[in-house]
Design an enzyme around this catalytic site. Structure first.
Site, PDB file in Angstrom:
ATOM      1  N   SER A   1      -8.547  -1.937   6.031  1.00  0.00           N
ATOM      2  CA  SER A   1      -8.080  -1.993   4.645  1.00  0.00           C
ATOM      3  C   SER A   1      -8.219  -3.377   3.994  1.00  0.00           C
ATOM      4  CB  SER A   1      -6.608  -1.580   4.596  1.00  0.00           C
ATOM      5  OG  SER A   1      -6.121  -1.763   3.294  1.00  0.00           O
TER       6      SER A   1
ATOM      7  N   SER B   1      -6.353  -3.940   1.440  1.00  0.00           N
ATOM      8  CA  SER B   1      -5.088  -4.047   0.704  1.00  0.00           C
ATOM      9  C   SER B   1      -4.263  -5.294   1.036  1.00  0.00           C
ATOM     10  CB  SER B   1      -4.239  -2.793   0.916  1.00  0.00           C
ATOM     11  OG  SER B   1      -4.831  -1.710   0.257  1.00  0.00           O
TER      12      SER B   1
ATOM     13  N   THR C   1      -1.662   6.234   3.228  1.00  0.00           N
ATOM     14  CA  THR C   1      -3.029   6.721   3.177  1.00  0.00           C
ATOM     15  C   THR C   1      -3.234   7.801   4.228  1.00  0.00           C
ATOM     16  OG1 THR C   1      -5.350   6.074   3.005  1.00  0.00           O
ATOM     17  CG2 THR C   1      -4.034   4.886   4.637  1.00  0.00           C
TER      18      THR C   1
ATOM     19  N   LYS D   1      -0.492  11.476   3.443  1.00  0.00           N
ATOM     20  CA  LYS D   1      -0.124  11.550   2.021  1.00  0.00           C
ATOM     21  C   LYS D   1       0.713  12.773   1.649  1.00  0.00           C
ATOM     22  CE  LYS D   1      -3.866   8.805   0.033  1.00  0.00           C
ATOM     23  NZ  LYS D   1      -4.917   8.759  -0.992  1.00  0.00           N
TER      24      LYS D   1
ATOM     25  N   ASN E   1       0.966   8.410  -2.595  1.00  0.00           N
ATOM     26  CA  ASN E   1       0.329   7.248  -1.946  1.00  0.00           C
ATOM     27  C   ASN E   1       1.171   5.976  -2.085  1.00  0.00           C
ATOM     28  OD1 ASN E   1      -0.147   6.305  -4.540  1.00  0.00           O
ATOM     29  ND2 ASN E   1      -2.208   5.577  -4.049  1.00  0.00           N
TER      30      ASN E   1
ATOM     31  N   ASP F   1      -3.155   6.524  -7.211  1.00  0.00           N
ATOM     32  CA  ASP F   1      -4.580   6.844  -7.363  1.00  0.00           C
ATOM     33  C   ASP F   1      -4.793   7.517  -8.722  1.00  0.00           C
ATOM     34  OD1 ASP F   1      -5.537   5.856  -4.982  1.00  0.00           O
ATOM     35  OD2 ASP F   1      -5.376   7.765  -3.916  1.00  0.00           O
TER      36      ASP F   1
ATOM     37  N   ALA G   1     -14.299  17.583  -3.473  1.00  0.00           N
ATOM     38  CA  ALA G   1     -13.075  18.357  -3.723  1.00  0.00           C
ATOM     39  C   ALA G   1     -12.003  17.984  -2.705  1.00  0.00           C
ATOM     40  CB  ALA G   1     -13.389  19.854  -3.676  1.00  0.00           C
ATOM     41  N   GLY G   2     -11.914  16.696  -2.386  1.00  0.00           N
ATOM     42  CA  GLY G   2     -10.896  16.206  -1.457  1.00  0.00           C
ATOM     43  C   GLY G   2      -9.702  15.636  -2.208  1.00  0.00           C
ATOM     44  N   GLY G   3      -8.947  14.769  -1.511  1.00  0.00           N
ATOM     45  CA  GLY G   3      -7.735  14.199  -2.094  1.00  0.00           C
ATOM     46  C   GLY G   3      -8.016  13.368  -3.332  1.00  0.00           C
ATOM     47  N   ALA G   4      -9.108  12.593  -3.314  1.00  0.00           N
ATOM     48  CA  ALA G   4      -9.414  11.747  -4.469  1.00  0.00           C
ATOM     49  C   ALA G   4      -9.809  12.606  -5.673  1.00  0.00           C
ATOM     50  CB  ALA G   4     -10.523  10.762  -4.120  1.00  0.00           C
TER      51      ALA G   4
HETATM   52  P1  NAP Z   1     -11.456  13.686   1.528  1.00  0.00           P
HETATM   53  O1  NAP Z   1     -10.129  14.229   1.141  1.00  0.00           O
HETATM   54  O2  NAP Z   1     -11.877  13.670   2.962  1.00  0.00           O
HETATM   55  O3  NAP Z   1     -12.557  14.500   0.669  1.00  0.00           O
HETATM   56  C1  NAP Z   1     -13.932  14.226   0.766  1.00  0.00           C
HETATM   57  C2  NAP Z   1     -14.726  15.224  -0.072  1.00  0.00           C
HETATM   58  O4  NAP Z   1     -16.109  14.866   0.042  1.00  0.00           O
HETATM   59  C3  NAP Z   1     -14.617  16.671   0.412  1.00  0.00           C
HETATM   60  O5  NAP Z   1     -14.753  17.536  -0.686  1.00  0.00           O
HETATM   61  C4  NAP Z   1     -15.834  16.794   1.331  1.00  0.00           C
HETATM   62  O6  NAP Z   1     -16.306  18.093   1.486  1.00  0.00           O
HETATM   63  C5  NAP Z   1     -16.837  15.996   0.537  1.00  0.00           C
HETATM   64  N1  NAP Z   1     -17.949  15.562   1.381  1.00  0.00           N
HETATM   65  C6  NAP Z   1     -17.891  14.873   2.554  1.00  0.00           C
HETATM   66  N2  NAP Z   1     -19.129  14.667   3.026  1.00  0.00           N
HETATM   67  C7  NAP Z   1     -19.984  15.264   2.156  1.00  0.00           C
HETATM   68  C8  NAP Z   1     -21.397  15.429   2.124  1.00  0.00           C
HETATM   69  N3  NAP Z   1     -22.184  14.897   3.090  1.00  0.00           N
HETATM   70  N4  NAP Z   1     -21.945  16.088   1.084  1.00  0.00           N
HETATM   71  C9  NAP Z   1     -21.151  16.610   0.110  1.00  0.00           C
HETATM   72  N5  NAP Z   1     -19.799  16.508   0.094  1.00  0.00           N
HETATM   73  C10 NAP Z   1     -19.233  15.841   1.113  1.00  0.00           C
HETATM   74  O7  NAP Z   1     -11.613  12.162   1.036  1.00  0.00           O
HETATM   75  P2  NAP Z   1     -10.959  11.499  -0.269  1.00  0.00           P
HETATM   76  O8  NAP Z   1      -9.651  10.931   0.081  1.00  0.00           O
HETATM   77  O9  NAP Z   1     -11.084  12.457  -1.386  1.00  0.00           O
HETATM   78  O10 NAP Z   1     -11.941  10.221  -0.482  1.00  0.00           O
HETATM   79  C11 NAP Z   1     -13.292  10.406  -0.857  1.00  0.00           C
HETATM   80  C12 NAP Z   1     -13.971   9.038  -0.911  1.00  0.00           C
HETATM   81  O11 NAP Z   1     -13.376   8.252  -1.925  1.00  0.00           O
HETATM   82  C13 NAP Z   1     -13.835   8.208   0.365  1.00  0.00           C
HETATM   83  O12 NAP Z   1     -15.049   7.544   0.599  1.00  0.00           O
HETATM   84  C14 NAP Z   1     -12.741   7.214   0.064  1.00  0.00           C
HETATM   85  O13 NAP Z   1     -12.899   6.002   0.774  1.00  0.00           O
HETATM   86  C15 NAP Z   1     -12.971   6.984  -1.429  1.00  0.00           C
HETATM   87  N6  NAP Z   1     -11.745   6.587  -2.154  1.00  0.00           N
HETATM   88  C16 NAP Z   1     -11.784   5.451  -2.892  1.00  0.00           C
HETATM   89  C17 NAP Z   1     -10.659   5.066  -3.605  1.00  0.00           C
HETATM   90  C18 NAP Z   1     -10.678   3.808  -4.421  1.00  0.00           C
HETATM   91  O14 NAP Z   1      -9.608   3.258  -4.713  1.00  0.00           O
HETATM   92  N7  NAP Z   1     -11.834   3.334  -4.850  1.00  0.00           N
HETATM   93  C19 NAP Z   1      -9.496   5.860  -3.571  1.00  0.00           C
HETATM   94  C20 NAP Z   1      -9.504   7.039  -2.816  1.00  0.00           C
HETATM   95  C21 NAP Z   1     -10.643   7.392  -2.109  1.00  0.00           C
HETATM   96  P3  NAP Z   1     -15.781  19.063   2.687  1.00  0.00           P
HETATM   97  O15 NAP Z   1     -14.378  19.422   2.322  1.00  0.00           O
HETATM   98  O16 NAP Z   1     -16.736  20.193   2.652  1.00  0.00           O
HETATM   99  O17 NAP Z   1     -15.849  18.241   3.954  1.00  0.00           O
END
Ligand code: NAP
Length: 284
Positions: free
Chosen positions: A16, A18, A63, A67, A88, A105, A129-132
């Site tokens: 991190s 942070s 994180t 969460k 978060n 977030d 379609a994840g947490g972000a």
């Molecule tokens: P998450 O909950 O694991 O969700 C990831 C999403 O991406 C899911 O929909 C997943 O699909 C999809 N995915 C993964 N690999 C893929 C691929 N090869 N092709 C297409 N789709 C794919 O993660 P998250 O928490 O949402 O975070 C997503 C990203 O954002 C991470 O890299 C994280 O580090 C970044 N992030 C940045 C910030 C910031 O402050 N800048 C904040 C939060 C997150 P499936 O469900 O099918 O696996």
């Protein structure tokens, strides 16, 4: 009185940026506070939550993977956290030990894009379609409900689940992954919210056709390691305005400080520290 203790709970947390960013902010603000990392294994989250007040910890960020697991411990949950279905940031009341939860977030992401353009977004698309992605949908539903939002995901069922949760608040639809390029073309705001392109696989992009992008769009990748992802390079090659993921990181941290201390955070100092922690130069 000693230093107030804040930190990040997650598993793992070693990567991190942070601590550097938050400690620099506390120092700049003259706050007698320190921010550390608390690696908490999934099986120990209950013990960790029970111990926060006893250890006089004043607040934590939360994180992956905790969460949602922290929700039962909270006396109050903000609209942002309720809409996102995840917390978060937790504030611990020093006297009563009561804990309240927030999702920065949601507001941090909103600040990162609304700083870039003041006019309302008519059409937006989120990839992933994840947490972000859910936090971003929550932000648009709360702060920009006139926007038409599409969510494209390789698992369209997950996009549909997010869409059905917000359908009473915002015009929202799930888009199959194969149709993402056409949907991107029609959007003014494009947000990449999958881990694709994140270091060490930083040559990869969830979109390979530059023709999906055009000038007049704002294109953000929330991945911030590297800052200039292959996805952003493709969008920039077509004249789109690009935003890197660092602003979201900085603004979610700033919103956490505001939640804990009821004070404005020094965003520029935080960005400089976060930039040094992740390395590189910004994409805009
Ligand atoms: P998450 O909950 O694991 O969700 C990831 C999403 O991406 C899911 O929909 C997943 O699909 C999809 N995915 C993964 N690999 C893929 C691929 N090869 N092709 C297409 N789709 C794919 O993660 P998250 O928490 O949402 O975070 C997503 C990203 O954002 C991470 O890299 C994280 O580090 C970044 N992030 C940045 C910030 C910031 O402050 N800048 C904040 C939060 C997150 P499936 O469900 O099918 O696996």
């Amino acid at each position: 009185m000693g230093q107030a203790v804040y930190g990040l709970i997650g598993w793992p947390v070693g990567h991190s940026a942070s601590p550097a960013m938050m400690n620099a902010a506390f120092q700049e603000m003259g706050e007698p506070a320190v921010y550390g990392l608390f690696p908490v294994q999934p099986s120990r989250i209950e013990a960790a939550m029970a111990g926060l007040a006893a250890l006089s910890i004043r607040g934590v960020n939360v994180t992956i993977p905790h969460k949602q697991a922290v929700l039962p411990w909270l006396s109050d949950v903000s609209d942002e956290a309720r809409f996102a279905g995840a917390v978060n940031t937790i504030s611990v009341d020093a006297d009563s030990g009561r804990m309240s939860g927030h999702n920065t977030d949601v507001s941090g992401w909103w600040k990162s894009v609304s700083d870039a353009q003041k006019t309302p977004w008519e059409a937006a698309i989120v990839l992933g379609a994840g947490g972000a992605a859910r936090a971003i949908a929550a932000a648009l539903a709360l702060y920009s409900p006139a926007t038409r939002l599409r969510i494209a995901a390789r698992n369209v069922q997950k996009a549909e689940e997010i869409a059905s949760g917000f359908r009473d608040k915002i015009a929202i639809e799930a888009v199959p992954w194969e149709k993402r390029c056409a949907a991107i073309e029609q959007a003014e705001l494009v947000v990449q919210a999958t881990p694709v392109g994140m270091w060490p696989r930083d040559g990869e992009s969830p979109v390979e056709n530059a023709g999906c992008f055009h000038s007049g769009q704002v294109v953000q990748d929330i991945v911030y390691r590297p800052l200039e992802t292959a996805f952003l390079k493709l969008a920039a090659s077509q004249g789109a305005k690009t935003l890197d993921g660092l602003n979201m990181l900085v603004h979610q941290g700033a919103a956490a400080i505001q939640f804990w201390m009821k004070r404005q955070a020094p965003v520029e100092v935080m960005r400089t520290q976060a930039l040094a922690a992740v390395g590189g130069t910004p994409a805009h």
